[in-house]
Design an enzyme around this catalytic site. Sequence first.
Site, PDB file in Angstrom:
ATOM      1  N   GLY A 227       0.690  -1.247  -0.386  1.00 42.58           N
ATOM      2  CA  GLY A 227       0.319   0.062  -0.062  1.00 42.58           C
ATOM      3  C   GLY A 227       0.834   1.420   0.087  1.00 42.58           C
ATOM      4  O   GLY A 227       1.032   1.992  -0.511  1.00 42.58           O
TER       5      GLY A 227
ATOM      6  N   THR B 279       2.909  -6.851   5.163  1.00 42.62           N
ATOM      7  CA  THR B 279       3.773  -6.728   6.444  1.00 42.62           C
ATOM      8  C   THR B 279       3.956  -7.460   7.657  1.00 42.62           C
ATOM      9  O   THR B 279       4.872  -7.747   8.345  1.00 42.62           O
ATOM     10  CB  THR B 279       2.954  -5.437   7.278  1.00 42.62           C
ATOM     11  OG1 THR B 279       2.065  -6.155   7.173  1.00 42.62           O
ATOM     12  CG2 THR B 279       3.324  -3.968   6.319  1.00 42.62           C
TER      13      THR B 279
ATOM     14  N   ALA C 120       0.846  -2.696  14.439  1.00 40.31           N
ATOM     15  CA  ALA C 120       1.938  -3.561  15.759  1.00 40.31           C
ATOM     16  C   ALA C 120       1.356  -2.886  17.015  1.00 40.31           C
ATOM     17  O   ALA C 120       1.172  -3.550  17.532  1.00 40.31           O
ATOM     18  CB  ALA C 120       2.859  -4.104  15.079  1.00 40.31           C
TER      19      ALA C 120
ATOM     20  N   GLN D   3      10.424  -5.918   6.459  1.00 38.97           N
ATOM     21  CA  GLN D   3      10.286  -5.022   6.675  1.00 38.97           C
ATOM     22  C   GLN D   3      10.937  -3.399   6.194  1.00 38.97           C
ATOM     23  O   GLN D   3      10.818  -2.878   5.806  1.00 38.97           O
ATOM     24  CB  GLN D   3       9.446  -3.907   7.918  1.00 38.97           C
ATOM     25  CG  GLN D   3       7.745  -4.846   8.152  1.00 38.97           C
ATOM     26  CD  GLN D   3       6.809  -4.191   7.047  1.00 38.97           C
ATOM     27  OE1 GLN D   3       6.639  -3.491   7.557  1.00 38.97           O
ATOM     28  NE2 GLN D   3       6.694  -4.835   5.993  1.00 38.97           N
TER      29      GLN D   3
ATOM     30  N   VAL E 113       7.601  -1.132  12.268  1.00 40.49           N
ATOM     31  CA  VAL E 113       9.017  -1.259  12.396  1.00 40.49           C
ATOM     32  C   VAL E 113       8.441  -1.705  10.221  1.00 40.49           C
ATOM     33  O   VAL E 113       7.313  -2.681  10.209  1.00 40.49           O
ATOM     34  CB  VAL E 113       9.501  -2.596  12.604  1.00 40.49           C
ATOM     35  CG1 VAL E 113       8.702  -3.573  12.889  1.00 40.49           C
ATOM     36  CG2 VAL E 113      10.416  -2.631  11.772  1.00 40.49           C
TER      37      VAL E 113
ATOM     38  N   GLU F 158       7.758   1.984   8.512  1.00 47.96           N
ATOM     39  CA  GLU F 158       8.076   3.907   7.454  1.00 47.96           C
ATOM     40  C   GLU F 158       9.850   3.906   8.323  1.00 47.96           C
ATOM     41  O   GLU F 158      10.432   4.268   7.047  1.00 47.96           O
ATOM     42  CB  GLU F 158       7.663   4.159   7.884  1.00 47.96           C
ATOM     43  CG  GLU F 158       5.851   4.779   6.887  1.00 47.96           C
ATOM     44  CD  GLU F 158       4.864   5.135   7.432  1.00 47.96           C
ATOM     45  OE1 GLU F 158       4.463   5.851   6.693  1.00 47.96           O
ATOM     46  OE2 GLU F 158       4.698   4.875   8.063  1.00 47.96           O
TER      47      GLU F 158
HETATM   48 MO1  MOS Z   1       1.921   4.825   5.780  1.00 50.14          MO
HETATM   49  S1  MOS Z   1       2.722   6.119   4.043  1.00 50.14           S
HETATM   50  O1  MOS Z   1       1.868   5.506   6.650  1.00 50.14           O
HETATM   51  O2  MOS Z   1       0.543   3.798   4.613  1.00 50.14           O
END
Ligand code: MOS
Length: 769
Positions: A248, A477, A519, A669, A734, A736
């Site tokens: 996403g 994820t 998480a 990730q 965990v 971005e």
């Molecule tokens: Mo992320 S850019 O907060 O899906």
Amino acid sequence: MTGVISPPKETEQVVGKPINRVDGRLKVMGAARYAAEIPQDNIAHAVLIQSIIAKGRIKDIDTSEAERAPGVLAVITHRNAPKLNSKTDGSMVEGKPGEDLVPLQSDEVFYDGQHIGVVVAETFEQAKHAASLVHVTYEEERPTVEIEQGLSKAYQPKQFFGEELQVQRGDVAKAFAEAEVKIEQTYTTPIEHHNPMESSASIAAWNGNQLTVYDATQWVIGTRNIVAHALGIPEESVRIISHFVGGGFGCKGYTWWHTILAAVAARLVGRPVKLVITRQQMFSSCGHRPPTIQQLTLSATRDGKLTAIRHVTTSQTSEVDECVEPCGLTTRLLYASPNLEVTHNLVRVNTGTPTSMRAPGEASGTFALESALDELAYELGIDPVELRIINHTDVNPQTGKPWSSKYLKECYQKGAERFGWSRRNPTPSSMRDGDYLIGWGMATATYPGYRSPASAKAQLFADGRAVVSSATHDLGTGTYTIMTQIAADVLGLPVERIEFKLGESSMPKAPVAGGSQSAASVAPAVQGAAEELRSRVIRLAIDDESSPLYRAAQQAISTENGRVFLKNEPSRGETYAEILQRNNLPVVEVEAIANTAASESQQSSDNKVVRICVGKNENSDWQQYAFQSFGAQFAEVRIHPRLGQVRVTRFVSAIDVGRILNHKTARSQILGGITFGLGMALMEETVLDQNSGRLVVRNLADYHVPVQADIGDIDVLFIDKPDPHISRMGVRGVGEIGITGVAAAVANAIYHATGKRIRDLPITPDKLL
Ligand code: MOS
């Protein structure tokens, strides 16, 4: 203050183990079905028609030829579309449309690629052909395409998710005037697109007044609310299902209008309708990272102490909604500068509305800040790692609150050690391998420790199986896996006997899978629900004369492999299944809500569903501490001086995100984040035609993302120490954080290799020649 309480089970924990994804088998067998793959009887296909001008109006739209084309069921334009509600009518809806402009409501055009029609036909090919037969004539106006063209009309937005965007502390001007050393530079980043492997798609199916949408979304609850609101029907009449999502990165966080148009089309033709956004349409239909111009000014003492930071960001939004790339928010808190000024400006241009894209603000902002720090390090002759340690802060310098837990110094140290940083000769172009220049660069990584209220239901069945569910998401994820691990440990059941279900709006409420918060938000709810479930079933045994555990103390009891027994006398016990069967209970279930101030625990009238509120203590901690994740990124580049091509041969990332629930999925990730960062550093850029405002880049042949061959050796280290204040699970997000600092680490390595400071992303070969 709450400590990390070890779960009740004495035996070996599954949490933390790098177990394989529980949904891995389904995925490799092709049995994991994504939104566009859900079979429906009698399905019809919708194709979007999009504007080919960036500003103006539709003078005429002739649909007659398309309507006569074979297989066509409907052609919907602004002339015959039903009225749809936008979010802008002031209603309180949890969720947000990707942009406020409601499509097909007027003849106005604000950007290239704006939806102007939908064709529905028996087959996809027939719909696509008919769409080509819709003849549109436009009255075209000159669009504003670039930030620079709109600068005179720039304005200052107020907030980003509740955070003030214009921030000051101390006296920046005075500090700059008295500065011993000063760096002042401008850094720029381009438009980027998320480009997840799975493009956005919706299948809408009506059953009377009940609507089911299979959707590629990061937020089933938000999508349900927005779809219901747009159509003017009750939320209870809408069900959103999203069991698997192929990435996403933010572009599926909000509800974009194609999902609602699919529902409109399905109602109109009285059949289920599938609408898939094509790869080309992904460049205008579900947001992008806006370009930024960032002016960074740093002043410091000769021995490296920052005295002031000014970070002025100008980014762009559309004419029809507001979205900010909040580059300066990280700058507020990363270093202990007594004086600071953070400013954000916005310019309206004729593009679709931007949206959050992987670490919005942090990814682009750390490129500027961490490049500037490197420039300062060279100016001062101080090692870049050392310079960051000199300016380390044990409290959030903006709020004065202590960090809930921070191991950034350990990240620098462990990362540097693994990378071999001490062998670095700081002189540019001093390290070579034959003809190739070698460069080593580093940067700090950081991302907020977000979390939101979330709930989960835990059920134990008479056959000894458990099912745990929550309306959360797994975008690749690892949510399915980590939640299964948590439930397994609490209940004392093998992973195989637990099924974790997610991705349905009818399940217990959970937040958007954005802000790397799933998480941290959902784990405490799963833990709480499972603990209460376990304790209720054990109580059934303790209170039962015919149980071998009659009158035992709760604390004396252990559970393992589905069996409940006395710790000191393991032979005395029985299985969960035996307890439920003897009590004629097909199922025992508990629902828990976590991360909320609401403190009532309730029991439903049928005495079966128990709702409890967990983590009450954490809420007081939440006021006292600042929650932020940190890390250190180290990059090695290899550059041929005559080709200008950059290869990132080695990358080391040392990350502190609290407790790691699964080392395999967590590592994935970070690998993904770094890969994203390498794309940002070296390849990714969406280009618009300066005159027409049309997208020039709109496919993966022109929009380059790193592929396997572009990726060198990536090493990920986790500090893996629980955050004692965020929850008993001790886990922050965990996701971005992996991308943050990467572009700067690469740019800094490129400077080290070549002596060329590139302040404009992406760093393509032409900029190095
Ligand atoms: Mo992320 S850019 O907060 O899906």
